[in-house]
Each structure stands twice: as structure tokens, then as C-alpha cells.
Design a protein around this motif. Structure first.
Motif, short mmCIF file in Angstrom:
data_model
loop_
_atom_site.label_atom_id
_atom_site.label_comp_id
_atom_site.label_asym_id
_atom_site.label_seq_id
_atom_site.Cartn_x
_atom_site.Cartn_y
_atom_site.Cartn_z
N GLN A 247 7.41 -13.91 8.33
CA GLN A 247 6.00 -13.53 8.20
C GLN A 247 5.57 -12.66 9.37
O GLN A 247 4.79 -11.70 9.20
N VAL A 248 6.06 -12.98 10.57
CA VAL A 248 5.76 -12.14 11.74
C VAL A 248 6.34 -10.75 11.55
O VAL A 248 5.70 -9.73 11.85
N LEU A 249 7.56 -10.69 11.03
CA LEU A 249 8.18 -9.39 10.77
C LEU A 249 7.39 -8.60 9.73
O LEU A 249 7.18 -7.39 9.89
N SER A 250 6.95 -9.27 8.67
CA SER A 250 6.16 -8.59 7.65
C SER A 250 4.84 -8.08 8.23
O SER A 250 4.41 -6.95 7.92
N ALA A 251 4.22 -8.89 9.07
CA ALA A 251 2.97 -8.46 9.70
C ALA A 251 3.20 -7.26 10.61
O ALA A 251 2.40 -6.31 10.65
N TYR A 252 4.32 -7.29 11.34
CA TYR A 252 4.64 -6.16 12.22
C TYR A 252 4.87 -4.88 11.42
O TYR A 252 4.36 -3.80 11.76
N LEU A 253 5.64 -5.00 10.33
CA LEU A 253 5.89 -3.83 9.49
C LEU A 253 4.60 -3.31 8.86
O LEU A 253 4.42 -2.09 8.71
N ALA A 254 3.69 -4.23 8.50
CA ALA A 254 2.39 -3.80 7.97
C ALA A 254 1.59 -3.07 9.03
O ALA A 254 0.95 -2.04 8.75
N GLN A 255 1.64 -3.57 10.28
CA GLN A 255 0.95 -2.89 11.38
C GLN A 255 1.52 -1.51 11.61
O GLN A 255 0.79 -0.54 11.82
N VAL A 256 2.85 -1.40 11.55
CA VAL A 256 3.49 -0.10 11.73
C VAL A 256 3.09 0.85 10.61
O VAL A 256 2.79 2.03 10.84
N GLY A 257 3.06 0.34 9.37
CA GLY A 257 2.65 1.17 8.24
C GLY A 257 1.22 1.67 8.39
O GLY A 257 0.92 2.84 8.12
N MET A 258 0.31 0.76 8.82
CA MET A 258 -1.08 1.15 9.02
C MET A 258 -1.20 2.19 10.13
O MET A 258 -1.97 3.16 10.01
N GLN A 259 -0.44 2.01 11.20
CA GLN A 259 -0.48 2.97 12.29
C GLN A 259 0.05 4.33 11.85
O GLN A 259 -0.50 5.39 12.21
N GLN A 260 1.09 4.32 11.04
CA GLN A 260 1.62 5.57 10.53
C GLN A 260 0.60 6.26 9.61
O GLN A 260 0.48 7.49 9.64
N ASN A 261 -0.12 5.48 8.81
CA ASN A 261 -1.17 6.07 7.97
C ASN A 261 -2.27 6.69 8.81
O ASN A 261 -2.78 7.78 8.50
N ASP A 262 -2.66 6.00 9.90
CA ASP A 262 -3.68 6.57 10.79
C ASP A 262 -3.20 7.87 11.41
O ASP A 262 -3.95 8.85 11.50
N ASP A 263 -1.94 7.86 11.86
CA ASP A 263 -1.39 9.09 12.46
C ASP A 263 -1.35 10.22 11.44
O ASP A 263 -1.66 11.38 11.76
N ALA A 264 -0.95 9.88 10.20
CA ALA A 264 -0.87 10.92 9.17
C ALA A 264 -2.26 11.49 8.86
O ALA A 264 -2.41 12.71 8.65
#
Length: 324
Positions: A247-264
Motif C-alpha cells: 500500500q505504501v508502494l502504491s501510494a508512492y507511485l500515485a504521488q509520482v504519477g500526480m507529480q508527473q502530471n503537474d510537471d506535464a
């Protein structure tokens, strides 16, 4: 041979001379005494004397000479073999290291064989020798002492690993950045190693408590029950950690995805803003015969003003929509 001693009436008698003579002349004729032989990574020749003298089963001898056994309980005639995984935890590297302890329990003797550098037996020996009441339980008390020391270490390691997992959660949800996937996977591997050591030990404890395998006095049963309770508790904690880390890994990957969306979105916004002056400059870069700003006094300032106005307008719109 690491150490050999005979325990009688709550006290210790050091063995002088050949262990075979001690077993024949003293131990095997004394119902109230037991012998504890401790071996560390013995060779086949070193283990041969004890195995022949105590008539150990060939399969049990094979297990003793070969490490990487899973925790288990086996009964060979009048001898019980218990395999235990001993663990240590390095807080600096967050690594769980394991060793192996094989315990042969007979009517009036115990043979322990250790593989690896982990040695909880020295502390167990000191504890038992300082408590004559425990020694009065006979040879099973050594098995209890080893199980108690190992399971207590499991509890401490589980607490430290839980702290490490909590630290990872804070880094994911508070910081939200950084390469944490490798750390999460590494901790997941350590938790799995703990699970492989603890989970198979539960049926071993339950079998011992059920009776009929190792002769336990009524006074000794509560001690083994206490070990089983601690093992059950730490197993539940390890299982919860094992479920939490994905679950921690999933949350981290979700955070990374959100950050990538913000950067995009930021990149897209700045690209749209820069497209305005690029378009205007592209038009004026064409090879016209007559350029508007050459015939009109305000043509060139108007073109520059249009560029500035358009860029500011786009910046404000993207800022309001939180793309910038």
C-alpha cells in the motif's frame, strides 16, 4: 565442539575428558541430569561422535550438517529435532540477517547445532544457569530458553522494522518526492525474510504445547505457552507490515504519477505561452513585399503589445486553473 556441560539438581558440572565417557559413566545412568552439547557449524567428522553416541537418525544428522532448513519439528524415535531461524537487525542498513539453530532434544540430553554468526545460546546458557528452578524442568528447558530468546529478538526486530516503515510513510506523504521505490522493495524483502522465519514456527510451538512430542512437566507448560503467545503476536505484526508495504508502494507511485502530471501541465502551459511570440515572429519572418510596421507608425509597437498581452493573459488563465 563449542561447549559441553552436564546439569544436575539445578547446577552445572563441567565435563572433563571425553564426552563419550561422560555420557556412559554419568549421564545415561542419572535420570535427574541432562547434558547440553553445543556445536557451531560442525563438519561431518566433528558431528560423528555425538551422532553415534546418541544414536541420532541419519536424516536428522543430514539436516544438522546442511544449513538453509526451514523452521520445523521432526520426531525420530525418542529424539525430537527442532529447527529455528535466529534473526538480527542492522538499523544502519535496515538489513535482517539470519542464522540457523538445530536443537536435538532427548530424554536426558540436548544437542544444539548453529549455522551462521548469530549466537543467542551464550545468553541462554547464562540465564538458565542463573535460575536453578528452570533447570529442574530437564532437557526441554534448553529448547524453551532458545525459543524464548529467539522470539524475543523477533519482537524487537519487528518493532524496529515497523519504525522503518513509518519513516517511509512519512517520506511518501509528507515529502512526496525522492526515489523511494528501491527502499520500499528492500524493506519488503526484509519483512518477507522475517515472515519465513516466524510463520513456520507457530505450528512448532503448537505441537510442543499439544504434548506427546517432548516430555513437558506441568510447571514447564506455561513457559512454552508464553513463547507461543509472543510468536503469534509478532507473526500478526509481520503480516500487517507485509500488507502495509504494498500500500505504501502504491501510494508512492500515485504521488509520482500526480507529480508527473503537474510537471506535464506546467510544461504544456509554458509551451502555450511561448507559442504566441513564436507565431507572431513566424509571420513576420515571411518574405513579404510590404511589412505592416513599415507603412504604419504604430504597427511594430502594436505587434509587440499583442505578444505581451497574449502572454500575460495566458499566464493568468493557467495560474487560475493551477496549471502553473
Amino acid at each position: 565442539m563449542t561447549e559441553c556441560a552436564i546439569y544436575r539438581a539445578g547446577g552445572r558440572e563441567q565435563v572433563d575428558g571425553d564426552i563419550s565417557d561422560a555420557l556412559d559413566a554419568i549421564l545415561l545412568k542419572d535420570e535427574d541430569a541432562f547434558c547440553w552439547i553445543d556445536l557451531h557449524e560442525p563438519t561431518e567428522e566433528e558431528f560423528k561422535l555425538a551422532s553415534e553416541e546418541l544414536n541420532l537418525h541419519p536424516l536428522a544428522v543430514e539436516d544438522a550438517l546442511n544449513s538453509h532448513q526451514r523452521p520445523k519439528l521432526e520426531r525420530y524415535d525418542k529424539v525430537v529435532l527442532v529447527v529455528i531461524k535466529a534473526l538480527t537487525y542492522d538499523e544502519a542498513t535496515q538489513d535482517v540477517e539470519d542464522g540457523e539453530i538445530l536443537v536435538f532434544v532427548g530424554r536426558n540430553y540436548v544437542v544444539t547445532v548453529r549455522h551462521g554468526d548469530i549466537d543467542p545460546l551464550t545468553a541462554v546458557r547464562r540465564r538458565l544457569e542463573g535460575d536453578p528452578g528452570l533447570l529442574s524442568f530437564g532437557s526441554p528447558v534448553v529448547l524453551y530458553g532458545i525459543l524464548d530468546a529467539v522470539v524475543d529478538e523477533y519482537v524487537e526486530i519487528a518493532d524496529k522494522v515497523q519504525e522503518a516503515v513509518t519513516g517511509l510513510e512519512e517520506r511518501v506523504f509528507v515529502v512526496g518526492r525522492g526515489a523511494l521505490a528501491a527502499d520500499i522493495y528492500a524493506l519488503k524483502r526484509e519483512v518477507l525474510q522475517m515472515h519465513n522465519a516466524v510463520q513456520p514456527l507457530l505450528p512448532v510451538c503448537n505441537t510442543l504445547l499439544a504434548g506427546g512430542v517432548v516430555r513437558l512437566t506441568p510447571e514447564a507448560v506455561p513457559f512454552f505457552r508464553d513463547v507461543a503467545d509472543h510468536a503469534t503476536h509478532v507473526n500478526a505484526k509481520i503480516e500487517s507490515l507485509n500488507e502495509l508495504l504494498p500500500q505504501v508502494l502504491s501510494a508512492y507511485l500515485a504521488q509520482v504519477g500526480m507529480q508527473q502530471n503537474d510537471d506535464a501541465r506546467k510544461i504544456t502551459s509554458w509551451a502555450a505561452i511561448m507559442a504566441v511570440p513564436t507565431m507572431v515572429a513566424g509571420i513576420y519572418g515571411m518574405n513579404f513585399t510590404h511589412m505592416p510596421e513599415l507603412n504604419e507608425m504604430w504597427g511594430y509597437p502594436m505587434a509587440l503589445g499583442f505578444i505581451v498581452f497574449s502572454c500575460v493573459l495566458l499566464f493568468v488563465l493557467f495560474k487560475r486553473s493551477r496549471w502553473l
